[in-house]
Design a protein around this motif. Structure first.
Motif, PDB file in Angstrom:
ATOM      1  N   VAL A  27       0.971  -1.286  -0.049  1.00  0.00           N
ATOM      2  CA  VAL A  27      -0.110   0.231  -0.064  1.00  0.00           C
ATOM      3  C   VAL A  27       0.778   1.265   0.012  1.00  0.00           C
ATOM      4  O   VAL A  27       0.481   2.284  -0.542  1.00  0.00           O
ATOM      5  CB  VAL A  27      -0.966  -0.091   1.169  1.00  0.00           C
ATOM      6  CG1 VAL A  27      -1.721   1.336   1.196  1.00  0.00           C
ATOM      7  CG2 VAL A  27      -2.252  -1.081   0.956  1.00  0.00           C
ATOM      8  N   GLN A  30       1.634   1.649  -3.545  1.00  0.00           N
ATOM      9  CA  GLN A  30       0.804   2.169  -4.150  1.00  0.00           C
ATOM     10  C   GLN A  30       0.863   3.670  -4.165  1.00  0.00           C
ATOM     11  O   GLN A  30       0.687   4.473  -5.140  1.00  0.00           O
ATOM     12  CB  GLN A  30      -0.426   1.614  -3.805  1.00  0.00           C
ATOM     13  CG  GLN A  30      -1.755   2.280  -4.222  1.00  0.00           C
ATOM     14  CD  GLN A  30      -2.552   3.051  -3.104  1.00  0.00           C
ATOM     15  OE1 GLN A  30      -2.327   2.735  -1.792  1.00  0.00           O
ATOM     16  NE2 GLN A  30      -2.818   4.581  -3.391  1.00  0.00           N
ATOM     17  N   MET A  31       1.142   4.312  -3.090  1.00  0.00           N
ATOM     18  CA  MET A  31       1.319   5.817  -2.820  1.00  0.00           C
ATOM     19  C   MET A  31       2.498   6.337  -3.591  1.00  0.00           C
ATOM     20  O   MET A  31       2.432   7.299  -4.000  1.00  0.00           O
ATOM     21  CB  MET A  31       1.417   6.002  -1.293  1.00  0.00           C
ATOM     22  CG  MET A  31       0.278   5.647  -0.093  1.00  0.00           C
ATOM     23  SD  MET A  31       0.834   5.832   1.277  1.00  0.00           S
ATOM     24  CE  MET A  31      -0.589   5.034   2.256  1.00  0.00           C
ATOM     25  N   ASN A 301       1.968   1.838  13.579  1.00  0.00           N
ATOM     26  CA  ASN A 301       2.749   1.546  12.301  1.00  0.00           C
ATOM     27  C   ASN A 301       3.986   2.042  12.037  1.00  0.00           C
ATOM     28  O   ASN A 301       4.583   2.882  12.991  1.00  0.00           O
ATOM     29  CB  ASN A 301       1.572   2.003  11.351  1.00  0.00           C
ATOM     30  CG  ASN A 301       1.488   3.489  11.113  1.00  0.00           C
ATOM     31  OD1 ASN A 301       2.038   4.096  11.414  1.00  0.00           O
ATOM     32  ND2 ASN A 301       0.813   3.681   9.903  1.00  0.00           N
ATOM     33  N   GLU A 303       4.973   4.871  10.529  1.00  0.00           N
ATOM     34  CA  GLU A 303       5.095   6.133  10.789  1.00  0.00           C
ATOM     35  C   GLU A 303       4.790   6.627  12.003  1.00  0.00           C
ATOM     36  O   GLU A 303       4.525   7.547  12.225  1.00  0.00           O
ATOM     37  CB  GLU A 303       4.174   6.826   9.530  1.00  0.00           C
ATOM     38  CG  GLU A 303       2.642   6.287   9.677  1.00  0.00           C
ATOM     39  CD  GLU A 303       1.912   7.112   8.982  1.00  0.00           C
ATOM     40  OE1 GLU A 303       1.764   8.091   8.865  1.00  0.00           O
ATOM     41  OE2 GLU A 303       0.429   6.754   8.760  1.00  0.00           O
ATOM     42  N   LEU A 305       2.211   6.156  13.913  1.00  0.00           N
ATOM     43  CA  LEU A 305       0.812   6.254  14.078  1.00  0.00           C
ATOM     44  C   LEU A 305       0.318   5.176  15.170  1.00  0.00           C
ATOM     45  O   LEU A 305       0.310   3.578  14.687  1.00  0.00           O
ATOM     46  CB  LEU A 305       0.053   6.151  12.834  1.00  0.00           C
ATOM     47  CG  LEU A 305      -1.255   6.447  12.845  1.00  0.00           C
ATOM     48  CD1 LEU A 305      -1.485   7.922  13.139  1.00  0.00           C
ATOM     49  CD2 LEU A 305      -2.077   6.133  11.429  1.00  0.00           C
ATOM     50  N   GLN A 307      -2.610   3.344  16.718  1.00  0.00           N
ATOM     51  CA  GLN A 307      -4.218   3.074  16.185  1.00  0.00           C
ATOM     52  C   GLN A 307      -4.830   2.060  16.974  1.00  0.00           C
ATOM     53  O   GLN A 307      -4.202   0.919  17.350  1.00  0.00           O
ATOM     54  CB  GLN A 307      -4.253   2.743  14.532  1.00  0.00           C
ATOM     55  CG  GLN A 307      -3.700   3.761  13.630  1.00  0.00           C
ATOM     56  CD  GLN A 307      -3.868   3.200  12.178  1.00  0.00           C
ATOM     57  OE1 GLN A 307      -5.052   3.835  11.642  1.00  0.00           O
ATOM     58  NE2 GLN A 307      -3.151   2.475  11.656  1.00  0.00           N
TER      59      GLN A 307
ATOM     60  N   GLY B 231      -0.041  -0.462   8.578  1.00  0.00           N
ATOM     61  CA  GLY B 231      -1.176  -0.023   9.376  1.00  0.00           C
ATOM     62  C   GLY B 231      -2.465   0.204   8.581  1.00  0.00           C
ATOM     63  O   GLY B 231      -3.236   1.215   9.117  1.00  0.00           O
ATOM     64  N   CYS B 232      -2.652  -0.394   7.732  1.00  0.00           N
ATOM     65  CA  CYS B 232      -4.030  -0.160   6.928  1.00  0.00           C
ATOM     66  C   CYS B 232      -5.422  -0.856   7.896  1.00  0.00           C
ATOM     67  O   CYS B 232      -5.118  -1.724   8.803  1.00  0.00           O
ATOM     68  CB  CYS B 232      -4.047  -1.296   5.764  1.00  0.00           C
ATOM     69  SG  CYS B 232      -2.948  -0.856   4.505  1.00  0.00           S
ATOM     70  N   VAL B 254      -5.174   5.063   6.940  1.00  0.00           N
ATOM     71  CA  VAL B 254      -4.112   5.246   6.067  1.00  0.00           C
ATOM     72  C   VAL B 254      -4.114   4.776   4.698  1.00  0.00           C
ATOM     73  O   VAL B 254      -3.522   5.426   3.806  1.00  0.00           O
ATOM     74  CB  VAL B 254      -2.911   4.505   6.704  1.00  0.00           C
ATOM     75  CG1 VAL B 254      -1.678   4.308   6.026  1.00  0.00           C
ATOM     76  CG2 VAL B 254      -2.457   4.669   8.102  1.00  0.00           C
ATOM     77  N   ASN B 255      -4.824   3.797   4.376  1.00  0.00           N
ATOM     78  CA  ASN B 255      -5.056   3.182   3.240  1.00  0.00           C
ATOM     79  C   ASN B 255      -6.298   3.750   2.197  1.00  0.00           C
ATOM     80  O   ASN B 255      -6.148   3.330   1.237  1.00  0.00           O
ATOM     81  CB  ASN B 255      -5.132   1.554   3.374  1.00  0.00           C
ATOM     82  CG  ASN B 255      -6.151   1.293   4.273  1.00  0.00           C
ATOM     83  OD1 ASN B 255      -6.208   1.546   5.482  1.00  0.00           O
ATOM     84  ND2 ASN B 255      -7.068   0.354   3.774  1.00  0.00           N
TER      85      ASN B 255
END
Lengths: 529, 350
Positions: A27, A30-31, A301, A303, A305, A307, B231-232, B254-255
């Motif tokens: 992912v 993808q960014m 995660n 970065e 973050l 959660q 972290g999706c 995030v995703n």
């Protein structure tokens, strides 16, 4: 990561090295891909394997494995020679610049080409592109760190960012991509031998006194052993009991036969997992845990973050969460503790950990927060080192190129490098039990350059044996020019062809990370009779 | 930047220049039906379903890709609009198989929803028989291009969101259909099987195979993906205490709309029959089932004995990069405060 994923696309240039991002962090890939395709970001890819991401690159450099310090120093030298360094940043934000200048001076393009195989002109193109961008970010992963010179490699990466002032602003930074959903959090929480939560050193008297007071016991001040050191100590008989939670070192650690020997020598091995992994099979006691979708808690995660993750389904049978088991075990050993829920654990942790002090379950219910978050009003930190570095000024650490621990020779002429593939994960304990993934790819292979294969008389799909000084595995050949000549790649997802029987346990002396990216092996065809 | 003001169904709305008529209408809660529109993709106006009438000029325009112009007076439901929209939908339906009863898309089909809102039946248009083969090439995605309505959401998402450019739109007119670039097998292409196209397909042309025929979820729960460190957020679809599928698109995640093949299709392990459900204790060469009391007492006694005989540093603990922050905190506390050793680590280096 010094920066956050939100500002990834703000980079004018992204330098990707030692990360097969499309397969390991899809992912984020993808960014990056969409940033490139939108025309706003130019990409530099540096990797010995011609990974799919190279197709998006404006410049692709293909160094020989294990030569990262050489090309990074070479780029630093070129940037200095062309006057592209950020003198204002160096002057106001850094120290020991002269040492760096002296150290990189020897890394002429000619020498770098000789060591790394990167053509002079390509290195120059990459150096110019990175250094002249208003904002340039570096992203890297285990291809940089899993070397005996892993710490040096990271220092050389950081030198490049500081030299060009690419730190502390949007679209810049030194950004390691973490490979497990809570590897960042496990480090933050002090599941490391030398630090308490929030990287407070166990050897620091002040920190230790704080935790002693909170936990009501005397605490040891000497740093403990890392994973591989524990295995070595177990083999020597110095470690007698191990408690392994949610890990499978028999498949993940280098030199598997040594790991199995060490674990078998223990008086007591306790494994807590959701499946009977290769490691659990050796245990004296196996404790059934619950999967992450079956519990409440937080994950941090890549970065930074933090959660919340919610409980989606009830766990099966008599399984219990890691939290529940550990608390019960503490009480049975004689250390009494109880928490009404994970939110209370976080409350205690936050009260002892300045970088998490403002984070709570209540706040996280409204969205993730990036640490450092020093108080309840603080909104979290998107970019680290914006005004100053943790230690004040950023220090240049000059590093020299050192050869990998085990280079190919006449008997073992190939470099084996290991990693993951897109469709599987780590030791396969989860992905190989997920039907669609397991059906799509049911076993592994060794990726070998077609020219090498031709020389050895190996055809596509043919059974082959890879052997190193430590063991051998049988697999099948996948012919692909993704691997350069002389290099063979294998994933470590498949127990039947456990590649870590081959890998070299030589470690980086500071980071204690094994050199998974380079072991010397030989390849033999296996007759199918 | 000076704002502009338009009227939609007689109500005023102000917006920034460049705002589409569709977005402006949404600002005041007026929904214009769409098929090929997605907020993360550049608008194209391909399907025409978002047709509205500009009362000033009398023109029929597509709302998704027409910028709101100051002073516009828009009707979203005039008789001309309704008639045009019915016609457009009838044409799409004329080339769409009448297999709704057994279509996996079921009531989630946008075409079905819009048609029924307008009272359209299949029989209202001359049928065009464009049957195409069903492609069943991999364990993740089922492609039935006879149901494709040519909205190109899959093609555009693969390019604009996923950056993979694995799908392209080939042929023109009625023959037009999305193909894996170069008409190859998915497995040999740039396709990363991320499933984004499937999640955006408004009809049953692209269907998720692993979760097909599992019914409708009772609830969706936000879970952080158990795999890599990005972290999706997975929106886990749950029915009868089972995970029946995963979706992206949780606000603030995030995703965004993206996931990878593991996040989207890789939660099967949770319900795998080999899950450990009871503690096991070694008896000779065998691991046999035991009660929690039995197992935990054995562990506690074992630790106490080892600590007493060989010292606290003879114990080593590996926490987990898969466990939560709270659990890792407790595990290192267990090592340090309960056992009395700093021999605690995890697989950060592996």
């Amino acid at each position: 990561m010094t920066n956050s994923l939100e500002d990834l696309a703000r980079a004018d240039v992204i330098l990707l090295t030692g990360t097969n991002t499309i397969e390991n962090h899809p992912v984020i890939a993808q960014m990056i891909k969409t940033a490139v395709l939108s025309g706003g970001t130019k990409l530099i890819v540096v990797d010995p394997r011609d990974i799919s991401m190279a197709r998006y690159a404006a410049v692709y450099l293909r160094p020989r494995p294990g030569t990262d310090v050489a090309w990074l120093n070479g780029m630093a030298r070129l940037i200095l020679a062309e006057g592209l360094a950020d003198e204002k940043f160096i002057e106001s934000r850094t120290e020991d610049f002269e040492e760096l200048k002296r150290a990189v001076d020897a890394y002429t393009p000619e020498l770098v080409q000789k060591i790394t195989g990167i053509p002079h002109a390509d290195l120059k193109k990459a150096a110019r592109l990175y250094a002249s961008a208003p904002s340039a970010a570096i992203y890297y992963a285990m291809g940089i760190t899993q070397h005996t010179t892993g710490t040096d490699n990271v220092k050389a990466v950081a030198n490049l960012a500081m030299l060009t002032g690419n730190i502390g602003r949007q679209g810049t930074g030194v950004n390691p991509l973490r490979g497990q959903n809570n590897v960042q959090g496990a480090c933050d929480m002090g599941a490391l031998p030398n630090v308490f939560p929030g990287y407070q050193p166990v050897s620091d008297d002040g920190a230790r006194r704080k935790f002693e007071k909170a936990w009501g016991v005397k605490l040891p001040g000497e740093p403990g052993l890392t994973v591989l050191e524990m295995m070595n100590a177990a083999a020597r008989g110095d470690i007698r009991a191990m408690y392994i939670v949610g890990e499978n070192p028999v498949l993940t650690d280098p030199d598997s036969s040594h790991v199995v020997e060490a674990l078998e020598k223990l008086d007591l091995l306790i494994v807590q997992d959701i499946f009977l992994t290769e490691t659990a099979k050796l245990a004296d006691v196996v404790l059934p845990g619950v999967a992450s979708v079956e519990k409440e808690g937080t994950f941090t995660n890549t970065e930074r973050l933090v959660q919340r993750s919610r409980k989606a389904v009830e766990p099966p049978g008599e399984t219990r969460s890691d939290m529940d088991i550990v608390i019960d075990l503490s009480n049975r050993i004689g250390y009494k503790q109880s928490y009404s829920g994970p939110d209370k654990v976080m409350e205690e942790m936050a009260s002892l950990t300045p970088s998490y002090a403002g984070i709570s379950f209540g706040r996280l219910a409204r969205g993730g927060i990036r640490w450092p978050c020093p108080d309840k009003k603080h909104r979290g930190t998107r970019i680290l080192h914006a005004k100053e570095f943790t230690r004040g000024k950023g220090r240049f650490h000059p590093v020299e190129y050192i050869e990998p621990a085990e280079l190919p020779d006449r008997e073992y002429p190939f470099i084996l490098t290991t990693g993951r593939m897109l469709y599987h994960y780590h030791t396969g304990s989860m992905t190989r039990r997920s039907r669609a993934l397991a059906e799509y790819i049911s076993d592994g292979w060794a990726e070998i350059n077609p020219r090498d294969a031709k020389r050895l008389g190996i055809r596509e799909g043919a059974p082959i044996r890879l052997s190193s000084r430590r063991g051998s595995v049988e697999t099948k050949a996948k012919l692909s020019a993704r691997s350069p000549e002389g290099v063979v790649f294998m994933s470590f997802h498949f127990a039947e062809q456990a590649v870590n029987r081959l890998t070299n346990p030589a470690m980086d002396k500071d980071g204690k990370i094994p050199e998974f990216k380079i072991s010397a092996v030989k390849i033999d065809p296996v007759s199918s009779t | 930047m000076a704002g502009i003001s338009i009227k939609v169904n007689g109500r005023s709305v102000s917006a920034y220049p460049g705002t589409s008529v569709l977005e402006a209408a949404r600002k005041i809660g007026i929904e214009i039906p769409t098929l090929c529109h997605h907020p993360e993709l550049a608008p194209t106006g391909y399907c025409g379903v978002c047709v509205v009438e500009d009362l000033g000029s009398g023109r029929l325009i597509t709302a998704c890709d027409t910028p709101a112009d100051h002073g516009m007076d828009i009707s979203t439901d005039s008789p001309r609009v309704t008639e045009a929209r019915r016609r457009i939908l009838s044409l799409i339906l004329s080339d769409h198989p009448e297999t709704c009863v057994i279509c996996e898309k079921g009531n989630a089909c946008r075409l079905r929803e819009l048609s029924s809102n307008l009272g359209l039946a299949f029989t209202s248009a001359q049928r065009l028989g464009h049957l195409r083969g069903v492609v069943d090439a991999n364990p993740f995605i089922h492609r039935d291009l006879s149901k494709c309505i040519g909205c190109q959401l899959c093609v555009r998402a693969c390019r604009e969101i996923q950056g993979a450019e694995a799908v392209e739109f080939t042929w023109t007119g009625l023959k037009g259909r999305p193909l894996v670039t170069g008409d190859q097998e998915m497995s040999g292409s740039a396709c990363e099987l991320c499933g984004l196209c499937v999640s955006l397909c408004p009809v049953g042309a692209l269907i998720e195979k692993p979760t097909a025929h599992t019914g409708v979820e009772e609830q969706s729960v936000s879970v952080i993906c158990p795999y890599c460190g990005v972290g999706c957020t997975l929106s886990v679809r749950v029915r009868d205490n089972e995970v029946i599928g995963v979706q992206a698109g949780v606000p603030g995640s995030v995703n965004g709309p993206s996931l990878c093949v593991k996040g989207r299709y890789g939660l099967g392990y949770v319900q795998h029959g080999e899950r450990l459900t009871k503690p096991l204790v070694r008896e000779g060469d065998e691991l046999v089932e035991a009660s929690w009391d039995e197992a935990l007492d054995k562990v506690a006694e074992g630790f106490k004995k080892t600590m007493k005989t060989h010292g606290t540093d003879s114990v080593g603990i590996l926490a987990s990069a898969k466990a939560t922050n709270e659990e890792n905190y407790l595990l290192q506390k267990f090592a340090r405060a309960v056992i009395g050793t700093n021999n605690v680590d995890h697989c950060a280096r592996l």
